[in-house]
Design a protein around this motif. Structure first.
Motif, short mmCIF file in Angstrom:
data_model
loop_
_atom_site.label_atom_id
_atom_site.label_comp_id
_atom_site.label_asym_id
_atom_site.label_seq_id
_atom_site.Cartn_x
_atom_site.Cartn_y
_atom_site.Cartn_z
N LEU A 72 -8.69 1.08 -7.24
CA LEU A 72 -8.69 2.43 -6.66
C LEU A 72 -9.98 3.17 -6.95
CD1 LEU A 72 -5.02 3.57 -7.39
CD2 LEU A 72 -6.00 2.89 -5.20
N LYS A 73 -10.52 3.00 -8.14
CA LYS A 73 -11.77 3.67 -8.49
C LYS A 73 -12.93 3.15 -7.65
CE LYS A 73 -10.85 5.25 -13.19
NZ LYS A 73 -11.24 5.16 -14.60
N LYS A 74 -12.93 1.87 -7.32
CA LYS A 74 -13.99 1.30 -6.49
C LYS A 74 -13.99 1.94 -5.10
CE LYS A 74 -14.40 -3.19 -8.66
NZ LYS A 74 -14.19 -4.64 -8.54
N ASN A 75 -12.81 2.29 -4.62
CA ASN A 75 -12.67 2.90 -3.29
C ASN A 75 -12.61 4.42 -3.36
OD1 ASN A 75 -12.56 0.35 -2.09
ND2 ASN A 75 -10.36 0.20 -2.46
N ASN A 76 -12.91 4.99 -4.51
CA ASN A 76 -12.83 6.44 -4.72
C ASN A 76 -11.46 6.99 -4.32
OD1 ASN A 76 -15.39 6.76 -5.82
ND2 ASN A 76 -16.33 6.93 -3.80
N ALA A 77 -10.42 6.25 -4.60
CA ALA A 77 -9.07 6.65 -4.22
C ALA A 77 -8.18 6.90 -5.43
CB ALA A 77 -8.43 5.57 -3.34
N PHE A 78 -8.78 7.09 -6.59
CA PHE A 78 -7.99 7.32 -7.80
C PHE A 78 -7.69 8.81 -7.93
CE2 PHE A 78 -7.33 7.29 -12.52
CZ PHE A 78 -6.21 6.48 -12.49
N THR A 79 -6.63 9.22 -7.25
CA THR A 79 -6.22 10.63 -7.19
C THR A 79 -5.25 10.95 -8.31
OG1 THR A 79 -4.34 10.10 -5.79
CG2 THR A 79 -6.45 10.57 -4.67
N ALA A 80 -4.82 12.19 -8.34
CA ALA A 80 -3.83 12.60 -9.34
C ALA A 80 -2.52 11.84 -9.15
CB ALA A 80 -3.58 14.11 -9.24
N GLU A 81 -2.15 11.61 -7.91
CA GLU A 81 -0.93 10.82 -7.64
C GLU A 81 -1.11 9.38 -8.10
OE1 GLU A 81 0.69 11.00 -3.73
OE2 GLU A 81 0.70 13.19 -3.69
N GLN A 83 -2.99 8.46 -10.54
CA GLN A 83 -2.93 8.51 -12.00
C GLN A 83 -1.48 8.49 -12.47
OE1 GLN A 83 -5.07 12.00 -13.19
NE2 GLN A 83 -7.08 11.01 -12.96
N LYS A 84 -0.64 9.27 -11.80
CA LYS A 84 0.79 9.29 -12.15
C LYS A 84 1.41 7.92 -11.93
CE LYS A 84 1.46 14.19 -11.20
NZ LYS A 84 2.06 15.18 -10.31
N GLU A 85 1.04 7.27 -10.84
CA GLU A 85 1.56 5.93 -10.54
C GLU A 85 1.09 4.92 -11.59
OE1 GLU A 85 3.67 2.88 -8.80
OE2 GLU A 85 3.86 5.04 -8.48
N ALA A 86 -0.16 5.04 -12.02
CA ALA A 86 -0.68 4.15 -13.05
C ALA A 86 0.09 4.34 -14.36
CB ALA A 86 -2.17 4.40 -13.27
N PHE A 87 0.36 5.60 -14.68
CA PHE A 87 1.15 5.86 -15.88
C PHE A 87 2.54 5.25 -15.75
CE2 PHE A 87 4.50 8.21 -17.93
CZ PHE A 87 4.14 8.08 -19.26
N THR A 88 3.18 5.46 -14.61
CA THR A 88 4.53 4.94 -14.39
C THR A 88 4.56 3.42 -14.49
OG1 THR A 88 5.09 6.83 -13.00
CG2 THR A 88 6.48 4.89 -12.79
N LEU A 89 3.58 2.77 -13.90
CA LEU A 89 3.50 1.30 -13.98
C LEU A 89 3.37 0.84 -15.43
CD1 LEU A 89 1.06 0.56 -11.01
CD2 LEU A 89 3.49 -0.07 -11.15
N THR A 90 2.51 1.53 -16.17
CA THR A 90 2.30 1.17 -17.58
C THR A 90 3.55 1.44 -18.40
OG1 THR A 90 -0.04 1.71 -17.35
CG2 THR A 90 0.82 1.56 -19.59
N TYR A 91 4.14 2.60 -18.22
CA TYR A 91 5.36 2.97 -18.97
C TYR A 91 6.47 1.96 -18.70
CZ TYR A 91 9.36 5.61 -20.63
OH TYR A 91 10.51 5.99 -21.29
N ASN A 92 6.70 1.63 -17.43
CA ASN A 92 7.76 0.68 -17.10
C ASN A 92 7.48 -0.70 -17.69
OD1 ASN A 92 9.17 2.65 -15.71
ND2 ASN A 92 8.35 2.07 -13.73
N ALA A 93 6.22 -1.10 -17.70
CA ALA A 93 5.87 -2.40 -18.28
C ALA A 93 6.14 -2.41 -19.78
CB ALA A 93 4.41 -2.72 -18.00
N VAL A 94 5.76 -1.34 -20.46
CA VAL A 94 6.00 -1.25 -21.91
C VAL A 94 7.49 -1.30 -22.20
CG1 VAL A 94 5.83 0.25 -23.94
CG2 VAL A 94 3.86 -0.03 -22.44
N MET A 95 8.26 -0.50 -21.48
CA MET A 95 9.71 -0.45 -21.72
C MET A 95 10.39 -1.78 -21.40
SD MET A 95 10.09 2.39 -23.16
CE MET A 95 11.82 2.82 -23.19
N ALA A 96 9.86 -2.52 -20.43
CA ALA A 96 10.43 -3.82 -20.10
C ALA A 96 10.15 -4.84 -21.19
CB ALA A 96 9.88 -4.30 -18.75
N ILE A 97 9.00 -4.73 -21.83
CA ILE A 97 8.62 -5.70 -22.86
C ILE A 97 9.36 -5.44 -24.18
CG2 ILE A 97 6.70 -6.46 -24.32
CD1 ILE A 97 4.91 -6.08 -21.82
N LEU A 98 9.51 -4.17 -24.54
CA LEU A 98 10.16 -3.85 -25.82
C LEU A 98 11.62 -4.28 -25.81
CD1 LEU A 98 8.82 -0.28 -26.65
CD2 LEU A 98 8.10 -2.45 -27.62
N THR A 99 12.06 -4.86 -26.91
CA THR A 99 13.45 -5.28 -27.02
C THR A 99 14.34 -4.06 -27.26
OG1 THR A 99 13.31 -5.57 -29.43
CG2 THR A 99 12.74 -7.48 -28.05
#
Length: 134
Positions: A72-81, A83-99
């Motif tokens: 997204l940064k390469k295409n200058n498309a890293f918007t606030a939305e 950023q929120k999606e990136a956070f959500t993806l990361t949060y969901n990945a962390v929660m899926a990995i934790l037992t």
């Protein structure tokens, strides 16, 4: 003078009460050592789960950055939305990995696991901005 009655009297007056006091100290010592051992076990377990969360969050932030954010940064498309999606993806990945056991233990330590994970992700993102991954 007979020694046996005198020894018996000394035993009753001195040694038997000392055994009671000695027993009390032994019980107190055992309880204290038990608490100390339990604290060490709790500390070891806390260290284990805290390290697990740190490693998991770090890996997930790096993965999200590589698979989602950089494109997204390469295409200058890293918007606030985005950023929120990136956070959500990361949060969901962390929660899926934790037992479930890790989540329960973290809830005992920190109370709100979601808030703790959120703060860890935000801190890791800020660190990755300062020191980019190699």
């Amino acid at each position: 003078m007979e020694w046996l009655p005198l020894l018996y009297e000394i035993l009753q007056v001195c040694v038997i009460p000392l055994l009671g006091v000695l027993t009390a100290y032994v019980v107190k010592f055992i309880n204290m050592k038990s608490v100390e051992i339990q604290a060490n076990v709790d500390n070891d377990m806390a260290d284990k789960y805290i390290a697990m969360v740190a490693d998991t969050v770090s890996a997930c932030v790096i993965a999200t950055n590589q698979t989602y954010v950089e494109a997204l940064k390469k295409n200058n498309a890293f918007t606030a939305e985005a950023q929120k999606e990136a956070f959500t993806l990361t949060y969901n990945a962390v929660m899926a990995i934790l037992t479930d056991e890790a989540k329960e233990y973290l809830a005992e330590i920190y109370g709100d696991v979601a808030a703790y994970i959120t703060n860890k992700i935000e801190a890791e993102v800020n660190i990755s901005k300062i020191v980019p991954a190699e």
